[in-house]
Write a protein that holds these residues in place. Structure first.
Motif, PDB file in Angstrom:
ATOM      1  N   LEU A  62      15.532 -23.231  -6.801  1.00  0.00           N
ATOM      2  CA  LEU A  62      16.329 -23.981  -7.962  1.00  0.00           C
ATOM      3  C   LEU A  62      18.074 -23.890  -7.271  1.00  0.00           C
ATOM      4  CD1 LEU A  62      15.247 -21.927 -10.999  1.00  0.00           C
ATOM      5  CD2 LEU A  62      15.706 -24.770 -10.357  1.00  0.00           C
ATOM      6  N   ASN A  63      17.898 -24.134  -6.015  1.00  0.00           N
ATOM      7  CA  ASN A  63      19.462 -23.142  -5.037  1.00  0.00           C
ATOM      8  C   ASN A  63      19.610 -22.895  -5.612  1.00  0.00           C
ATOM      9  OD1 ASN A  63      18.764 -25.726  -3.224  1.00  0.00           O
ATOM     10  ND2 ASN A  63      18.870 -26.877  -4.896  1.00  0.00           N
ATOM     11  N   GLU A  64      19.386 -21.515  -6.513  1.00  0.00           N
ATOM     12  CA  GLU A  64      19.763 -20.349  -6.787  1.00  0.00           C
ATOM     13  C   GLU A  64      19.726 -19.191  -5.276  1.00  0.00           C
ATOM     14  OE1 GLU A  64      18.043 -19.071  -9.884  1.00  0.00           O
ATOM     15  OE2 GLU A  64      19.005 -20.742 -11.021  1.00  0.00           O
ATOM     16  N   TYR A  65      20.976 -18.580  -4.539  1.00  0.00           N
ATOM     17  CA  TYR A  65      20.795 -18.222  -3.585  1.00  0.00           C
ATOM     18  C   TYR A  65      21.655 -16.689  -3.613  1.00  0.00           C
ATOM     19  CZ  TYR A  65      19.614 -22.393  -1.921  1.00  0.00           C
ATOM     20  OH  TYR A  65      18.690 -23.786  -1.433  1.00  0.00           O
ATOM     21  N   SER A  66      22.424 -16.774  -5.050  1.00  0.00           N
ATOM     22  CA  SER A  66      22.652 -15.486  -5.460  1.00  0.00           C
ATOM     23  C   SER A  66      22.301 -14.143  -5.596  1.00  0.00           C
ATOM     24  CB  SER A  66      24.248 -15.739  -6.294  1.00  0.00           C
ATOM     25  OG  SER A  66      25.119 -14.932  -6.331  1.00  0.00           O
ATOM     26  N   PHE A  67      22.458 -12.775  -5.365  1.00  0.00           N
ATOM     27  CA  PHE A  67      21.805 -11.710  -5.752  1.00  0.00           C
ATOM     28  C   PHE A  67      22.718 -11.157  -7.093  1.00  0.00           C
ATOM     29  CE2 PHE A  67      20.190 -11.476  -1.171  1.00  0.00           C
ATOM     30  CZ  PHE A  67      19.542 -11.278  -1.354  1.00  0.00           C
ATOM     31  N   PHE A  68      23.860 -11.921  -6.945  1.00  0.00           N
ATOM     32  CA  PHE A  68      24.536 -11.405  -8.539  1.00  0.00           C
ATOM     33  C   PHE A  68      25.151 -12.534  -8.970  1.00  0.00           C
ATOM     34  CE2 PHE A  68      24.039  -8.101  -5.887  1.00  0.00           C
ATOM     35  CZ  PHE A  68      23.410  -6.380  -6.329  1.00  0.00           C
ATOM     36  N   PRO A  69      25.372 -12.269 -10.782  1.00  0.00           N
ATOM     37  CA  PRO A  69      25.835 -13.208 -11.545  1.00  0.00           C
ATOM     38  C   PRO A  69      27.161 -13.413 -10.531  1.00  0.00           C
ATOM     39  CG  PRO A  69      25.936 -12.097 -12.595  1.00  0.00           C
ATOM     40  CD  PRO A  69      25.080 -11.402 -11.378  1.00  0.00           C
ATOM     41  N   PHE A 116      32.096 -10.455 -11.147  1.00  0.00           N
ATOM     42  CA  PHE A 116      31.779  -9.812 -10.119  1.00  0.00           C
ATOM     43  C   PHE A 116      32.175 -10.266  -8.838  1.00  0.00           C
ATOM     44  CE2 PHE A 116      28.985  -9.254 -13.610  1.00  0.00           C
ATOM     45  CZ  PHE A 116      28.243  -8.142 -13.467  1.00  0.00           C
ATOM     46  N   GLY A 117      33.015 -10.674  -8.646  1.00  0.00           N
ATOM     47  CA  GLY A 117      33.500 -11.337  -7.176  1.00  0.00           C
ATOM     48  C   GLY A 117      34.654 -10.398  -6.682  1.00  0.00           C
ATOM     49  N   LEU A 118      34.272 -10.406  -5.294  1.00  0.00           N
ATOM     50  CA  LEU A 118      34.836  -9.484  -4.572  1.00  0.00           C
ATOM     51  C   LEU A 118      36.864  -9.657  -4.301  1.00  0.00           C
ATOM     52  CD1 LEU A 118      35.098  -7.720  -2.269  1.00  0.00           C
ATOM     53  CD2 LEU A 118      35.009  -9.490  -0.282  1.00  0.00           C
ATOM     54  N   SER A 119      36.918 -10.810  -4.550  1.00  0.00           N
ATOM     55  CA  SER A 119      38.496 -10.801  -5.310  1.00  0.00           C
ATOM     56  C   SER A 119      39.304 -10.328  -6.594  1.00  0.00           C
ATOM     57  CB  SER A 119      39.434 -12.167  -5.008  1.00  0.00           C
ATOM     58  OG  SER A 119      38.644 -12.930  -5.954  1.00  0.00           O
ATOM     59  N   HIS A 120      38.590 -10.566  -7.329  1.00  0.00           N
ATOM     60  CA  HIS A 120      39.420 -10.292  -8.741  1.00  0.00           C
ATOM     61  C   HIS A 120      38.408  -9.436  -9.457  1.00  0.00           C
ATOM     62  CE1 HIS A 120      43.149 -12.166  -7.570  1.00  0.00           C
ATOM     63  NE2 HIS A 120      42.054 -13.351  -7.724  1.00  0.00           N
ATOM     64  N   GLY A 121      36.790  -9.523  -9.356  1.00  0.00           N
ATOM     65  CA  GLY A 121      35.881  -8.687 -10.025  1.00  0.00           C
ATOM     66  C   GLY A 121      35.442  -7.398 -10.367  1.00  0.00           C
ATOM     67  N   GLN A 122      34.597  -7.316 -10.412  1.00  0.00           N
ATOM     68  CA  GLN A 122      34.516  -5.418  -9.903  1.00  0.00           C
ATOM     69  C   GLN A 122      34.020  -5.580  -8.507  1.00  0.00           C
ATOM     70  OE1 GLN A 122      33.413  -4.258 -13.346  1.00  0.00           O
ATOM     71  NE2 GLN A 122      34.434  -6.493 -13.623  1.00  0.00           N
ATOM     72  N   CYS A 123      33.353  -5.773  -8.227  1.00  0.00           N
ATOM     73  CA  CYS A 123      33.594  -4.872  -6.685  1.00  0.00           C
ATOM     74  C   CYS A 123      34.553  -5.531  -5.700  1.00  0.00           C
ATOM     75  CB  CYS A 123      32.707  -6.273  -5.783  1.00  0.00           C
ATOM     76  SG  CYS A 123      31.538  -6.522  -5.784  1.00  0.00           S
ATOM     77  N   GLY A 124      35.993  -6.123  -6.398  1.00  0.00           N
ATOM     78  CA  GLY A 124      36.878  -5.619  -5.579  1.00  0.00           C
ATOM     79  C   GLY A 124      37.452  -4.539  -6.161  1.00  0.00           C
ATOM     80  N   ILE A 125      38.048  -4.474  -7.363  1.00  0.00           N
ATOM     81  CA  ILE A 125      38.247  -3.199  -8.230  1.00  0.00           C
ATOM     82  C   ILE A 125      37.798  -1.219  -7.475  1.00  0.00           C
ATOM     83  CG2 ILE A 125      38.582  -1.567 -10.619  1.00  0.00           C
ATOM     84  CD1 ILE A 125      38.835  -4.655 -11.895  1.00  0.00           C
ATOM     85  N   LEU A 126      36.449  -2.331  -7.667  1.00  0.00           N
ATOM     86  CA  LEU A 126      35.522  -0.270  -6.797  1.00  0.00           C
ATOM     87  C   LEU A 126      35.866  -0.502  -4.986  1.00  0.00           C
ATOM     88  CD1 LEU A 126      32.158  -0.955  -8.030  1.00  0.00           C
ATOM     89  CD2 LEU A 126      33.674   0.793  -8.988  1.00  0.00           C
ATOM     90  N   LEU A 127      36.660  -1.635  -4.563  1.00  0.00           N
ATOM     91  CA  LEU A 127      37.081  -0.945  -3.252  1.00  0.00           C
ATOM     92  C   LEU A 127      38.276  -0.733  -3.304  1.00  0.00           C
ATOM     93  CD1 LEU A 127      36.153  -4.750  -0.646  1.00  0.00           C
ATOM     94  CD2 LEU A 127      35.496  -1.988  -1.377  1.00  0.00           C
ATOM     95  N   ILE A 128      38.583  -0.989  -3.560  1.00  0.00           N
ATOM     96  CA  ILE A 128      40.541  -0.532  -4.184  1.00  0.00           C
ATOM     97  C   ILE A 128      40.090   1.231  -4.372  1.00  0.00           C
ATOM     98  CG2 ILE A 128      42.517  -0.039  -5.463  1.00  0.00           C
ATOM     99  CD1 ILE A 128      42.216  -3.292  -5.921  1.00  0.00           C
TER     100      ILE A 128
END
Length: 131
Positions: A99-106, A51-63
């Motif tokens: 639980l120190n979980e601060y991310s909205f997405f995996p 789901f990452g920005l650089s190599h994941g879903q978000c990055g591909i969608l940005l392209i």
């Protein structure tokens, strides 16, 4: 960088538009939308969804978003972007400060995972923010 080159010449635009089409055609469709396989990361030999920005879903969608205005494949891009956003939103998780979980997405998950639960789920690599 990728989509900035679409303006340099007609030949480059045709070549890059062909690549955009191939990216779209490689999207994996499922009932929750579209996702892209990560060829660089595997967990236990299994495909993962990043789901990452650089190599994941978000990055591909940005392209794809950047290419949309200059592409001849607008309908295909729109379908993949819309489905990709649906897929990402389907996997939104609740944060749990205790639980120190601060991310909205995996960050990543195995491609066959169908549910997200808890910090110890074997399918998920949670993004942790150290404060």
């Amino acid at each position: 960088y990728f989509t900035e080159r679409m303006h340099t010449s007609p030949q480059v635009a045709v070549y890059l538009d062909s690549l955009i089409e191939k990216i779209c055609l490689n999207a994996v469709e499922e009932d929750g939308g579209y996702w892209f396989k990560n060829s660089q990361i595997k967990i236990d030999g299994e495909d993962v969804i990043s789901f990452g920005l650089s190599h994941g879903q978000c990055g591909i969608l940005l392209i794809l978003l950047n290419a949309y205005a200059h592409s001849a494949h607008k309908e295909l891009i729109r379908k993949i972007i819309t489905g990709g956003i649906h897929f990402i939103l389907k996997h939104k998780i609740d944060i749990d400060f205790s639980l120190n979980e601060y991310s909205f997405f995996p960050f990543i998950m195995k491609s066959y995972a169908r549910e997200i639960s808890g910090n110890h789920c074997p399918f998920i690599n949670w993004v942790q923010i150290v404060t």
